[in-house]
Enzyme design. Structure first.
Site, PDB file in Angstrom:
ATOM      1  N   ILE A  59     -12.502 -23.582 -13.805  1.00 55.61           N
ATOM      2  CA  ILE A  59     -13.410 -22.430 -13.753  1.00 55.61           C
ATOM      3  C   ILE A  59     -13.179 -21.507 -14.940  1.00 55.61           C
ATOM      4  O   ILE A  59     -14.117 -21.085 -15.622  1.00 55.61           O
ATOM      5  CB  ILE A  59     -13.239 -21.662 -12.430  1.00 55.61           C
ATOM      6  CG1 ILE A  59     -13.605 -22.556 -11.239  1.00 55.61           C
ATOM      7  CG2 ILE A  59     -14.097 -20.402 -12.422  1.00 55.61           C
ATOM      8  CD1 ILE A  59     -13.234 -21.977  -9.890  1.00 55.61           C
ATOM      9  N   ASP A 105      -2.178 -18.594 -18.846  1.00 59.74           N
ATOM     10  CA  ASP A 105      -2.005 -19.636 -17.848  1.00 59.74           C
ATOM     11  C   ASP A 105      -0.804 -20.477 -18.261  1.00 59.74           C
ATOM     12  O   ASP A 105      -0.885 -21.237 -19.230  1.00 59.74           O
ATOM     13  CB  ASP A 105      -3.257 -20.516 -17.735  1.00 59.74           C
ATOM     14  CG  ASP A 105      -3.195 -21.485 -16.553  1.00 59.74           C
ATOM     15  OD1 ASP A 105      -2.075 -21.897 -16.177  1.00 59.74           O
ATOM     16  OD2 ASP A 105      -4.261 -21.816 -16.006  1.00 59.74           O
ATOM     17  N   THR A 122     -13.583 -13.384  -9.275  1.00 59.05           N
ATOM     18  CA  THR A 122     -14.248 -14.407  -8.467  1.00 59.05           C
ATOM     19  C   THR A 122     -13.221 -15.380  -7.903  1.00 59.05           C
ATOM     20  O   THR A 122     -13.582 -16.462  -7.438  1.00 59.05           O
ATOM     21  CB  THR A 122     -15.276 -15.186  -9.314  1.00 59.05           C
ATOM     22  OG1 THR A 122     -14.627 -15.681 -10.495  1.00 59.05           O
ATOM     23  CG2 THR A 122     -16.447 -14.306  -9.714  1.00 59.05           C
ATOM     24  N   ALA A 123     -11.943 -14.982  -7.943  1.00 61.81           N
ATOM     25  CA  ALA A 123     -10.872 -15.852  -7.453  1.00 61.81           C
ATOM     26  C   ALA A 123     -10.524 -15.492  -6.021  1.00 61.81           C
ATOM     27  O   ALA A 123     -11.249 -15.846  -5.090  1.00 61.81           O
ATOM     28  CB  ALA A 123      -9.664 -15.762  -8.388  1.00 61.81           C
ATOM     29  N   ARG A 124      -9.435 -14.746  -5.816  1.00 62.89           N
ATOM     30  CA  ARG A 124      -9.006 -14.353  -4.477  1.00 62.89           C
ATOM     31  C   ARG A 124      -8.757 -12.853  -4.434  1.00 62.89           C
ATOM     32  O   ARG A 124      -8.182 -12.270  -5.355  1.00 62.89           O
ATOM     33  CB  ARG A 124      -7.731 -15.107  -4.065  1.00 62.89           C
ATOM     34  CG  ARG A 124      -7.973 -16.585  -3.768  1.00 62.89           C
ATOM     35  CD  ARG A 124      -8.826 -16.756  -2.519  1.00 62.89           C
ATOM     36  NE  ARG A 124      -9.019 -18.151  -2.133  1.00 62.89           N
ATOM     37  CZ  ARG A 124     -10.049 -18.904  -2.486  1.00 62.89           C
ATOM     38  NH1 ARG A 124     -10.982 -18.400  -3.290  1.00 62.89           N
ATOM     39  NH2 ARG A 124     -10.154 -20.147  -2.053  1.00 62.89           N
ATOM     40  N   GLU A 176     -11.784 -10.557   4.505  1.00 64.97           N
ATOM     41  CA  GLU A 176     -13.161 -11.046   4.540  1.00 64.97           C
ATOM     42  C   GLU A 176     -13.521 -11.506   5.954  1.00 64.97           C
ATOM     43  O   GLU A 176     -12.675 -12.111   6.626  1.00 64.97           O
ATOM     44  CB  GLU A 176     -13.329 -12.206   3.549  1.00 64.97           C
ATOM     45  CG  GLU A 176     -13.095 -11.792   2.103  1.00 64.97           C
ATOM     46  CD  GLU A 176     -13.267 -12.939   1.113  1.00 64.97           C
ATOM     47  OE1 GLU A 176     -13.537 -14.086   1.550  1.00 64.97           O
ATOM     48  OE2 GLU A 176     -13.140 -12.697  -0.088  1.00 64.97           O
ATOM     49  N   ASP A 203     -16.233 -10.592  -6.183  1.00 60.51           N
ATOM     50  CA  ASP A 203     -16.801 -11.595  -5.280  1.00 60.51           C
ATOM     51  C   ASP A 203     -15.801 -12.001  -4.197  1.00 60.51           C
ATOM     52  O   ASP A 203     -16.132 -12.826  -3.351  1.00 60.51           O
ATOM     53  CB  ASP A 203     -17.236 -12.826  -6.083  1.00 60.51           C
ATOM     54  CG  ASP A 203     -17.983 -13.851  -5.240  1.00 60.51           C
ATOM     55  OD1 ASP A 203     -18.968 -13.469  -4.576  1.00 60.51           O
ATOM     56  OD2 ASP A 203     -17.565 -15.031  -5.221  1.00 60.51           O
ATOM     57  N   HIS A 205     -18.370 -13.235  -1.622  1.00 62.93           N
ATOM     58  CA  HIS A 205     -17.602 -14.467  -1.873  1.00 62.93           C
ATOM     59  C   HIS A 205     -18.530 -15.693  -1.901  1.00 62.93           C
ATOM     60  O   HIS A 205     -18.279 -16.687  -1.220  1.00 62.93           O
ATOM     61  CB  HIS A 205     -16.493 -14.650  -0.834  1.00 62.93           C
ATOM     62  CG  HIS A 205     -15.348 -15.462  -1.371  1.00 62.93           C
ATOM     63  ND1 HIS A 205     -14.069 -15.344  -0.895  1.00 62.93           N
ATOM     64  CD2 HIS A 205     -15.285 -16.395  -2.361  1.00 62.93           C
ATOM     65  CE1 HIS A 205     -13.262 -16.171  -1.546  1.00 62.93           C
ATOM     66  NE2 HIS A 205     -13.988 -16.819  -2.445  1.00 62.93           N
ATOM     67  N   ILE A 206     -19.574 -15.575  -2.712  1.00 60.77           N
ATOM     68  CA  ILE A 206     -20.556 -16.658  -2.807  1.00 60.77           C
ATOM     69  C   ILE A 206     -20.574 -17.288  -4.192  1.00 60.77           C
ATOM     70  O   ILE A 206     -21.509 -18.022  -4.520  1.00 60.77           O
ATOM     71  CB  ILE A 206     -21.984 -16.167  -2.429  1.00 60.77           C
ATOM     72  CG1 ILE A 206     -22.346 -14.852  -3.123  1.00 60.77           C
ATOM     73  CG2 ILE A 206     -22.093 -15.977  -0.934  1.00 60.77           C
ATOM     74  CD1 ILE A 206     -22.737 -14.970  -4.548  1.00 60.77           C
ATOM     75  N   GLY A 207     -19.534 -17.046  -4.981  1.00 60.37           N
ATOM     76  CA  GLY A 207     -19.495 -17.607  -6.319  1.00 60.37           C
ATOM     77  C   GLY A 207     -19.675 -19.114  -6.334  1.00 60.37           C
ATOM     78  O   GLY A 207     -20.362 -19.661  -7.197  1.00 60.37           O
TER      79      GLY A 207
END
Length: 311
Positions: free
Chosen positions: A152, A171, A227-229, A258, A253, A277-279
């Site tokens: 991603i 990373d 858009t991760a966690r 949730e 997101d 959370h719809i990524g």
């Protein structure tokens, strides 16, 4: 015929076609731990496909025939992997199958923040014309810092590079990065980024990665995209940073809890753009994640001795 439990209300037809020799049981849209325990006791599944909810030790203990837990997507933080390992249960994930969808959502949130899409839309619908007073942010030439350079993150990096942005990333596991991604340490991410986008899994080591301390190290007016966690961000610290102007806007997101409860302070912040959370939830990704989850669990079952696959 062995049983597979899906912690959701549906599964893409191509995935069901792969699982035709199994009995599929759906747990519903928002299964609780008690729901899953009851279903496991009733059906004793050989596999669980995880869409929603959490799968912990109690669920596993209610399913003595359980061989594999397969994530409908890439993030496995809702599965107790230590408990699974202790019980000889494999945990597999459909890594990368929703990379395009999530990266596009991250880009959408970044653009929405930089261009004030949501507040300007609200102003226009209220009859205002703010051309003389509003100035948005131009992304070309600015630096975006990515935390996480998996499928991603690298997909998003390519998009950011196409916009003319300088792309830096952290990373520790990434290798053979493309020329347009500069590998840096975390302090450089905070120090140099005009926008920060999170693309890493949630672990015990990085929980609350964006907090009051790290946000204070960032450039004033930084944009934050996640858009991760949700657990990667200290939400109270982010809220304070948005209100102070240290963070000019945030596009989120995913969230610590949730679904988001009514009255959450983010809901009243005009400089916080929210999506539920719809990524990874597109028509294509829905099929790809289902097929990936099905193929992964079938591969594990094929190796497992004594597991029936058909009546």
């Amino acid at each position: 015929m062995s049983t597979i439990i899906v912690t959701g209300a549906d599964l893409a037809q191509p995935a069901l076609d792969l699982l035709v020799d199994h009995h599929i049981v759906y747990a519903g849209k928002a299964p609780t731990e008690d729901d899953l325990i009851a279903l496991c006791r009733q059906h004793d599944p050989v596999a669980i496909i995880v869409r929603y909810g959490k799968v912990g030790a109690a669920v596993m203990d209610a399913a003595p025939s359980l061989q594999v837990i397969s994530k409908h997507g890439s993030g496995t933080d809702t599965i107790d992997k230590a408990a699974a390992t202790a019980r000889g249960i494999e945990v597999v994930a459909a890594v990368g199958v929703n990379a395009a969808a999530v990266a596009e959502q991250a880009l959408a949130l970044l653009l929405a923040c930089a261009k004030s899409v949501v507040p300007l839309d609200a102003r226009m619908h209220a009859g205002h014309w703010d051309k003389a007073t509003h100035k948005s942010l131009e992304l070309g030439g600015r630096t975006v810092g990515l935390v996480g350079l998996g499928a991603i993150g690298l997909r998003f990096a390519r998009m950011a590079d196409a916009l003319g942005m300088r792309v830096i990333g952290f990373d520790p596991f990434a290798r053979n990065l493309p020329a347009y991604v500069q590998s840096v340490d975390l302090p450089a991410i905070w120090r140099e980024s005009d926008a920060i986008s999170l693309h890493c899994p949630l672990t015990d080591d990085n929980r609350g990665l964006l907090n009051a301390s790290t946000l204070a190290q960032c450039k004033r007016g930084v944009i934050v995209v996640n858009t991760a966690r949700g657990g990667l961000i200290d939400e109270a610290a982010l809220l304070a940073a948005v209100r102070s102007g240290q963070v000019s806007a945030a596009g989120l997101d995913s969230f610590a809890v949730e679904p988001m409860a009514a009255g959450h302070p983010f809901q009243s912040e005009k400089n916080v753009v929210l999506s539920p959370h719809i990524g990874g939830v597109t028509g294509d990704a829905y099929v790809n994640m289902g097929v990936g989850a099905a193929r992964n669990l079938l591969a594990v079952l094929a190796r497992a001795p004594g597991v029936p696959t058909a009546a």
